[in-house]
Scaffold this active site. Structure first.
Site, PDB file in Angstrom:
ATOM      1  N   VAL A  89      46.711 -16.624 -46.871  1.00  0.00           N
ATOM      2  CA  VAL A  89      47.472 -16.383 -48.141  1.00  0.00           C
ATOM      3  C   VAL A  89      47.887 -14.952 -48.026  1.00  0.00           C
ATOM      4  CG1 VAL A  89      46.746 -18.017 -49.594  1.00  0.00           C
ATOM      5  CG2 VAL A  89      45.384 -15.885 -49.187  1.00  0.00           C
ATOM      6  N   ASP A 149      43.931 -23.713 -46.660  1.00  0.00           N
ATOM      7  CA  ASP A 149      42.731 -22.623 -46.303  1.00  0.00           C
ATOM      8  C   ASP A 149      42.878 -22.172 -44.981  1.00  0.00           C
ATOM      9  OD1 ASP A 149      39.663 -22.544 -48.139  1.00  0.00           O
ATOM     10  OD2 ASP A 149      39.876 -21.565 -45.690  1.00  0.00           O
ATOM     11  N   ASN A 201      43.695 -19.525 -55.541  1.00  0.00           N
ATOM     12  CA  ASN A 201      42.328 -19.046 -55.729  1.00  0.00           C
ATOM     13  C   ASN A 201      41.497 -18.574 -54.596  1.00  0.00           C
ATOM     14  OD1 ASN A 201      39.420 -20.290 -56.690  1.00  0.00           O
ATOM     15  ND2 ASN A 201      39.546 -21.162 -54.767  1.00  0.00           N
ATOM     16  N   TYR A 232      37.182  -5.366 -54.930  1.00  0.00           N
ATOM     17  CA  TYR A 232      37.177  -6.624 -55.588  1.00  0.00           C
ATOM     18  C   TYR A 232      37.486  -6.567 -56.967  1.00  0.00           C
ATOM     19  CZ  TYR A 232      35.464 -11.320 -56.990  1.00  0.00           C
ATOM     20  OH  TYR A 232      35.335 -12.630 -57.357  1.00  0.00           O
TER      21      TYR A 232
HETATM   22  N1  LIG Z   1      31.709 -17.506 -56.890  1.00  0.00           N
HETATM   23  C1  LIG Z   1      31.659 -16.776 -57.886  1.00  0.00           C
HETATM   24  O1  LIG Z   1      30.710 -16.184 -58.292  1.00  0.00           O
HETATM   25  C2  LIG Z   1      33.063 -16.211 -58.445  1.00  0.00           C
HETATM   26  C3  LIG Z   1      33.170 -15.765 -59.731  1.00  0.00           C
HETATM   27  C4  LIG Z   1      34.218 -15.198 -60.482  1.00  0.00           C
HETATM   28  C5  LIG Z   1      35.460 -15.363 -59.691  1.00  0.00           C
HETATM   29  N2  LIG Z   1      35.387 -15.913 -58.105  1.00  0.00           N
HETATM   30  C6  LIG Z   1      36.590 -15.995 -57.708  1.00  0.00           C
HETATM   31  O2  LIG Z   1      36.864 -17.517 -57.279  1.00  0.00           O
HETATM   32  C7  LIG Z   1      37.505 -17.752 -56.186  1.00  0.00           C
HETATM   33  C8  LIG Z   1      36.882 -18.775 -55.129  1.00  0.00           C
HETATM   34  O3  LIG Z   1      35.425 -18.251 -55.065  1.00  0.00           O
HETATM   35  P1  LIG Z   1      34.585 -19.117 -54.151  1.00  0.00           P
HETATM   36  O4  LIG Z   1      33.213 -18.433 -54.511  1.00  0.00           O
HETATM   37  O5  LIG Z   1      34.678 -20.751 -54.253  1.00  0.00           O
HETATM   38  O6  LIG Z   1      34.703 -18.611 -52.551  1.00  0.00           O
HETATM   39  P2  LIG Z   1      34.267 -19.285 -51.173  1.00  0.00           P
HETATM   40  O7  LIG Z   1      34.058 -18.205 -50.362  1.00  0.00           O
HETATM   41  O8  LIG Z   1      33.438 -20.477 -51.554  1.00  0.00           O
HETATM   42  O9  LIG Z   1      35.837 -20.168 -51.058  1.00  0.00           O
HETATM   43  C9  LIG Z   1      36.931 -19.307 -50.440  1.00  0.00           C
HETATM   44  C10 LIG Z   1      37.909 -19.967 -49.671  1.00  0.00           C
HETATM   45  O10 LIG Z   1      38.968 -18.902 -49.443  1.00  0.00           O
HETATM   46  C11 LIG Z   1      39.305 -19.016 -48.060  1.00  0.00           C
HETATM   47  N3  LIG Z   1      40.010 -17.873 -47.788  1.00  0.00           N
HETATM   48  C12 LIG Z   1      39.480 -16.604 -47.637  1.00  0.00           C
HETATM   49  N4  LIG Z   1      40.408 -16.001 -47.236  1.00  0.00           N
HETATM   50  C13 LIG Z   1      41.670 -16.951 -47.134  1.00  0.00           C
HETATM   51  C14 LIG Z   1      43.200 -16.404 -46.491  1.00  0.00           C
HETATM   52  N5  LIG Z   1      43.373 -15.166 -46.128  1.00  0.00           N
HETATM   53  N6  LIG Z   1      44.023 -17.614 -46.626  1.00  0.00           N
HETATM   54  C15 LIG Z   1      43.628 -18.588 -46.870  1.00  0.00           C
HETATM   55  N7  LIG Z   1      42.222 -18.892 -47.423  1.00  0.00           N
HETATM   56  C16 LIG Z   1      41.361 -18.032 -47.301  1.00  0.00           C
HETATM   57  C17 LIG Z   1      37.934 -19.397 -47.301  1.00  0.00           C
HETATM   58  O11 LIG Z   1      38.017 -19.880 -46.217  1.00  0.00           O
HETATM   59  C18 LIG Z   1      37.305 -20.308 -48.092  1.00  0.00           C
HETATM   60  O12 LIG Z   1      37.382 -21.413 -47.986  1.00  0.00           O
HETATM   61  C19 LIG Z   1      37.794 -16.289 -55.419  1.00  0.00           C
HETATM   62  O13 LIG Z   1      38.999 -15.772 -55.830  1.00  0.00           O
HETATM   63  C20 LIG Z   1      36.680 -15.628 -56.062  1.00  0.00           C
HETATM   64  O14 LIG Z   1      36.763 -14.191 -56.009  1.00  0.00           O
HETATM   65  C21 LIG Z   1      34.241 -16.523 -57.653  1.00  0.00           C
END
Ligand SMILES: NC(=O)c1ccc[n+]([C@@H]2O[C@H](COP(=O)([O-])OP(=O)(O)OC[C@H]3O[C@@H](n4cnc5c(N)ncnc54)[C@H](O)[C@@H]3O)[C@@H](O)[C@H]2O)c1
Length: 254
Positions: A59, A37, A85, A153
């Site tokens: 990332v 992260d 992720n 997105y």
């Molecule tokens: N939450 C939803 O409803 C949902 C639905 C479909 C897909 N997703 C996808 O699931 C994945 C996780 O979502 P979430 O809701 O758990 O998000 P979240 O915001 O809770 O967690 C994302 C994590 O990624 C880290 N991050 C962000 N940019 C980064 C970078 N450049 N390098 C390294 N780490 C980085 C953040 O610090 C955070 O800890 C994402 O790809 C999101 O698009 C989420």
């Protein structure tokens, strides 16, 4: 329990939400988890909680990503699972009519270029081992349109889905599986905050989901665990929907 015993798993975006829930589940299943992260403080805490390793990596940086997998391989001598992720959905990414080029590019970098970089740099280790499971987080928006647009997105997740399918096909005969995880809306703090402020907005979304609720992060983690484990040994290049029936629905129950 124990489905991932002796496996080494690298999870990006592991400090929060789906990544955090998956880190905990993988550890319960016996995996050694590498927590990746940009949030160092939380990332370290999470790694300590599961007796794993924290690696700070952005990332979107080719240098960080290459160094990440080199570090993991040097320490453990294997990389069995890559859960790519990390992702963002910032408010400035909205309708195509109002979303500027900087916002567009930022989301493409974090959500799509990152997956390209992670796959590119982890695949050689898996090729060497003749096995591996890669799970890339796409979304239900990769397969259906929304009138409440987040244009970059959505486009980025479509890219993740298409790229995962192609990689799944290319590397299938080398024992490496690549799947796109497509979660429906997940109950995260961000979503709760948004909907507490605007109940109409929440109701407008919930009506489309046959189950009538959002997913819990642990439910998504369970699906990732399946894709990571040998239980899914004949599943690759898939669009793996975990969406409470959302994408299959026309009229939903009252
Ligand atoms: N939450 C939803 O409803 C949902 C639905 C479909 C897909 N997703 C996808 O699931 C994945 C996780 O979502 P979430 O809701 O758990 O998000 P979240 O915001 O809770 O967690 C994302 C994590 O990624 C880290 N991050 C962000 N940019 C980064 C970078 N450049 N390098 C390294 N780490 C980085 C953040 O610090 C955070 O800890 C994402 O790809 C999101 O698009 C989420």
């Amino acid at each position: 329990m124990g489905r991932l015993t002796d496996r080494v798993a690298v999870i990006t975006g592991a400090a929060s939400g789906i990544g955090l829930a998956t880190t905990r589940r993988f550890a319960e299943e016996g995996a050694t988890v590498v927590v990746v992260d940009i949030d160092e403080a939380t990332g370290k805490q999470v790694a300590d909680e599961v007796s794993g390793l924290f690696v700070r990596a952005d990332v979107t940086s080719a240098t960080d990503v290459e160094a990440l997998y080199a570090t993991v391989f040097e320490k453990y001598g294997r990389i069995d699972i890559a859960f790519n992720n990390a992702g963002i959905s910032p408010p400035e990414d909205d309708s195509i009519l109002t979303t500027g080029l900087d916002a567009w590019r930022k989301v493409q970098e974090v959500n799509l270029t990152s997956v390209y970089l992670c796959c590119k740099h982890v695949l050689p280790y898996m090729q060497r081992a003749g096995k591996g499971s890669i799970i890339n987080t796409a979304s239900f928006v990769a397969v259906m349109g929304a009138a409440t647009s987040q244009i970059s997105y959505t486009a980025s997740k479509g890219g993740v889905l298409a790229m995962s399918r192609e990689l799944g096909v290319q590397f299938a005969r080398e024992g490496i599986r690549v799947n796109a995880l497509c979660p429906g809306p997940v109950n995260t703090p961000l979503l709760q905050e948004l909907f507490a402020k605007d109940p109409e907005r929440a109701a407008r979304r919930l009506v489309h989901i046959p189950m009538g609720r959002f997913a819990e992060p642990a439910e998504i983690a369970a699906a990732v665990t399946f894709l990571a484990s040998d239980d899914s040994s004949f599943i690759t290049a898939s669009q793996f929907l975990v969406d409470g029936g959302l994408t299959g629905a026309y009229v939903t129950p009252l």
